[in-house]
Motif scaffolding. Structure first.
Motif, PDB file in Angstrom:
ATOM      1  N   GLY A 151       0.819  -1.199   0.000  1.00 54.98           N
ATOM      2  CA  GLY A 151       0.000   0.000   0.000  1.00 54.98           C
ATOM      3  C   GLY A 151       0.850   1.246   0.000  1.00 54.98           C
ATOM      4  O   GLY A 151       1.978   1.250  -0.494  1.00 54.98           O
ATOM      5  N   GLU A 152       0.323   2.304   0.562  1.00 56.52           N
ATOM      6  CA  GLU A 152       1.037   3.571   0.602  1.00 56.52           C
ATOM      7  C   GLU A 152       1.853   3.703   1.876  1.00 56.52           C
ATOM      8  O   GLU A 152       1.491   3.165   2.926  1.00 56.52           O
ATOM      9  N   ALA A 153       2.970   4.407   1.772  1.00 54.54           N
ATOM     10  CA  ALA A 153       3.813   4.754   2.925  1.00 54.54           C
ATOM     11  C   ALA A 153       4.247   3.522   3.712  1.00 54.54           C
ATOM     12  O   ALA A 153       4.295   3.550   4.947  1.00 54.54           O
ATOM     13  N   GLY A 154       4.532   2.429   2.990  1.00 54.15           N
ATOM     14  CA  GLY A 154       5.030   1.235   3.651  1.00 54.15           C
ATOM     15  C   GLY A 154       3.991   0.445   4.421  1.00 54.15           C
ATOM     16  O   GLY A 154       4.340  -0.413   5.229  1.00 54.15           O
ATOM     17  N   THR A 155       2.707   0.701   4.181  1.00 59.42           N
ATOM     18  CA  THR A 155       1.636  -0.010   4.877  1.00 59.42           C
ATOM     19  C   THR A 155       0.947  -0.977   3.916  1.00 59.42           C
ATOM     20  O   THR A 155       1.256  -1.041   2.723  1.00 59.42           O
ATOM     21  N   PHE A 156      -0.024  -1.695   4.431  1.00 54.95           N
ATOM     22  CA  PHE A 156      -0.853  -2.573   3.615  1.00 54.95           C
ATOM     23  C   PHE A 156      -2.061  -1.838   3.016  1.00 54.95           C
ATOM     24  O   PHE A 156      -2.884  -2.477   2.359  1.00 54.95           O
ATOM     25  N   PHE A 157      -2.176  -0.529   3.226  1.00 60.77           N
ATOM     26  CA  PHE A 157      -3.412   0.183   2.908  1.00 60.77           C
ATOM     27  C   PHE A 157      -3.203   1.243   1.832  1.00 60.77           C
ATOM     28  O   PHE A 157      -2.200   1.980   1.843  1.00 60.77           O
ATOM     29  N   GLN A 158      -4.163   1.335   0.944  1.00 63.86           N
ATOM     30  CA  GLN A 158      -4.229   2.408  -0.041  1.00 63.86           C
ATOM     31  C   GLN A 158      -5.567   3.130   0.160  1.00 63.86           C
ATOM     32  O   GLN A 158      -6.611   2.639  -0.262  1.00 63.86           O
ATOM     33  N   PRO A 159      -5.553   4.299   0.818  1.00 65.42           N
ATOM     34  CA  PRO A 159      -6.812   5.021   1.026  1.00 65.42           C
ATOM     35  C   PRO A 159      -7.422   5.471  -0.303  1.00 65.42           C
ATOM     36  O   PRO A 159      -6.719   5.965  -1.194  1.00 65.42           O
ATOM     37  N   VAL A 160      -8.728   5.313  -0.417  1.00 65.33           N
ATOM     38  CA  VAL A 160      -9.469   5.705  -1.614  1.00 65.33           C
ATOM     39  C   VAL A 160     -10.432   6.820  -1.212  1.00 65.33           C
ATOM     40  O   VAL A 160     -11.285   6.613  -0.340  1.00 65.33           O
ATOM     41  N   PRO A 161     -10.316   8.008  -1.802  1.00 67.53           N
ATOM     42  CA  PRO A 161     -11.212   9.124  -1.423  1.00 67.53           C
ATOM     43  C   PRO A 161     -12.600   8.945  -2.046  1.00 67.53           C
ATOM     44  O   PRO A 161     -12.732   8.769  -3.257  1.00 67.53           O
ATOM     45  N   LEU A 162     -13.625   9.014  -1.229  1.00 67.91           N
ATOM     46  CA  LEU A 162     -14.985   8.721  -1.674  1.00 67.91           C
ATOM     47  C   LEU A 162     -15.948   9.827  -1.258  1.00 67.91           C
ATOM     48  O   LEU A 162     -15.729  10.522  -0.250  1.00 67.91           O
ATOM     49  N   LEU A 163     -17.001   9.964  -2.036  1.00 71.87           N
ATOM     50  CA  LEU A 163     -18.066  10.911  -1.749  1.00 71.87           C
ATOM     51  C   LEU A 163     -19.385  10.147  -1.735  1.00 71.87           C
ATOM     52  O   LEU A 163     -19.700   9.449  -2.703  1.00 71.87           O
ATOM     53  N   LYS A 164     -20.140  10.278  -0.649  1.00 73.95           N
ATOM     54  CA  LYS A 164     -21.414   9.558  -0.513  1.00 73.95           C
ATOM     55  C   LYS A 164     -22.563  10.547  -0.440  1.00 73.95           C
ATOM     56  O   LYS A 164     -22.557  11.475   0.372  1.00 73.95           O
ATOM     57  N   LEU A 165     -23.558  10.334  -1.291  1.00 72.76           N
ATOM     58  CA  LEU A 165     -24.850  11.003  -1.189  1.00 72.76           C
ATOM     59  C   LEU A 165     -25.857   9.989  -0.679  1.00 72.76           C
ATOM     60  O   LEU A 165     -25.881   8.847  -1.141  1.00 72.76           O
TER      61      LEU A 165
END
Length: 530
Positions: free
Chosen positions: A86-100
């Motif tokens: 993932g990002e920054a040496g982690t297992f995670f890739q944050p995904v930016p989301l918008l919810k209506l």
């Protein structure tokens, strides 16, 4: 910042499930031992139970339950010796989301007709609206029946002065039979909105109500989707509400349905009713993470085979049979669990190619996690994707429908591995359902990466087809896709073994997968559906 916790998390989660889950687990264990005779299948199912029990609350992105599930998967990948991708040496890739979303408090739909009391329509049970940034907080317009919303009929109705400023009410076409000119004709007629009425005679994926939720989620940075929203205000009506809506129009729902079943001409007419709506729309920006890990290769370390499944589910939604948790056990917790099980089986021993393990977020919202990843890959050199979704081990594995089987050299590898297990591989025989476009292999294909996905296949008129159709009617995107549902664990075992062998074959193959010149990966999606 995410931190990898100890496996004690799993113990505490298991204790929280209570005695009923323990009893259920014991019964399942006995069934697996009878059917599969296989410790690997038992371990895979235990992983599924960790992800799909009620404490995970259906794993809706943006919730604490989803974050717990993502952390659990990351822990399992780490324990198996995989490296973070993932990002920054982690297992995670944050995904930016918008919810209506629609807040039930302050949301109302009413049908009005002269001289009678207004008729309320229940949101998600009788009527739904497709939300977008341009969706109005309130609207009121007359209803006009417009048959099947085919372009020619819309043009005639518009010329007769019926459609301008009105809501065009139409039967939703059967899968694969929508008129591609419909939306343009609706816009040209200056309708206020279109309301699709579910046709109960749809044979492949019959409509089911209530709907799980009203929310629409997009990538927060996707200006093409989040900035404009649907070009046309779009509603959906439960067939069972149509008779009440038609009262006073001199036409009946049964009359219109009889015409629809034979696709006979359906007249356009003013329904002498008005739909009024007040919507309490809420907006939320948040992130949900893809979980990404790598098993490094031994020789072709710069080439990556992606293996993917989606971690998210619908979360909590409209109750069905008193159950409001949409556990998503087969869709798709079981196949994230299969990624975990593959990692554990390898004991950190790599194949020739590196293998990228992807547990994607927000697949149910429109393949958003995989779309984000393919636009922002965290590793270079992805040569193929093997995607796990749409798999229903309900009957013996004798036929394996393989999406995109004839598009790349992956198809030949799939056929060879399946033939060794006496499994017949078939191309998709129901392309009108658009399954190729409905899972996380599709964004890979759109960026030029060969990919395949799988469906348990069947012959028409068989018990296998009956079980498959029943699952889509009863379990699909329902709380009933839970840990107690019927499963053929021998079939599950056989598919899992096929998957392990396929990954090994592709990851160790000296030749990387390539597209075939005559690939046909352009099956049309279904217009107007949501």
């Amino acid at each position: 910042m995410w931190h990898i916790r100890t496996p004690l998390l799993l113990v505490s989660m298991g204790l929280a499930c209570g005695a009923s889950l323990l009893a259920q687990t014991g019964a399942r264990d006995a069934q697996i031992r009878r059917q599969a005779h296989d410790a690997d299948t038992l371990a895979w199912w235990h992983r599924t139970e960790q992800l799909a029990n009620d404490t995970m609350a259906g794993r809706e992105p943006g919730t604490a339950a989803y974050d717990r599930a993502a952390l659990l998967v990351a822990n399992e990948f780490k324990a198996a010796g995989l490296e973070p991708a993932g990002e920054a040496g982690t297992f995670f890739q944050p995904v930016p989301l918008l919810k209506l979303d629609l807040d039930p408090a302050g949301t109302e739909f009413h049908v009005e007709r002269p001289g009678t009391a207004s008729l309320p329509l229940r949101s998600l049970e009788q009527i739904a609206v497709r939300l977008g940034p341009q969706t109005p907080a309130s609207f009121r317009a007359p209803l006009v029946w417009a048959g099947y919303c085919e372009a020619a009929q819309l043009a005639d109705a518009s010329a007769a002065g019926l459609l301008a400023g009105a809501i065009a009410v139409c039967f939703r076409p059967h899968l694969g039979h929508a008129d591609p000119g419909s939306n343009a004709a609706l816009l040209k007629a200056h309708v206020a909105a279109v309301m699709w009425v579910d046709d109960p005679s749809e044979p492949l994926e019959p409509p089911r109500w209530p709907l799980p939720a009203a929310r629409v989620v997009t990538l927060a940075q996707d200006t093409s989707a989040a900035g404009t929203g649907p070009a046309l205000l779009t509603l959906r009506l439960n067939w069972e509400a149509l008779p009440s809506v038609l009262q006073g129009s001199q036409h009946t729902a049964q009359e219109l349905l009889a015409a629809a079943r034979t696709h006979a001409p359906s007249p356009s007419f003013a329904m002498n009713t008005t739909l009024a709506a007040h919507l309490h729309i809420t907006t939320q920006r948040f992130t949900a993470s893809n979980v990404l890990a790598v098993l490094p290769g031994t020789s072709k370390t710069g080439e990556y085979l992606a293996v993917s499944a989606h971690l998210d589910g619908y979360g909590r939604g409209e109750p069905i049979g008193g159950d409001a948790i949409y556990n998503g056990a087969l869709d798709d917790a079981a196949y994230v669990a299969l990624l975990e099980q593959l990692a554990a089986r390898q004991h950190a021993q790599g194949f020739a190619r590196s293998v990228l393990f992807c547990a994607f977020t927000a697949e149910e919202e429109g393949l958003l996690g995989s779309e984000w990843f393919t636009q922002h890959p965290t590793v270079p050199g992805i040569v193929a994707d093997i995607n796990l979704d749409q798999l229903r081990p309900l009957f013996p594995l004798r036929i394996l429908t393989t999406l995109a089987v004839d598009d790349s050299t992956l198809g030949g590898v799939v056929r060879a591995v399946a033939a060794a297990r006496h499994v017949e591989v078939r191309a998709d025989r129901e392309p009108e359902r658009g399954l190729l476009h409905r899972s996380d292999h599709w964004p890979f294909m759109q960026t030029g990466v060969p990919a395949v996905g799988f469906i348990f296949g069947y012959d028409p008129g068989t018990e296998a087809e009956s079980r498959y159709r029943t699952w889509y009617r009863v379990q699909y995107h329902r709380p009933q896709d839970d840990l107690a549902q019927p499963i053929d664990f021998r079939a599950a075992r056989d598919f899992n073994a096929f998957f392990y062998a396929l990954v090994a074959k592709v990851a160790d193959d000296p030749a990387r997968p390539t597209w075939l010149p005559a690939g046909a990966n352009d099956h049309p999606a279904t217009p107007g559906a949501f």
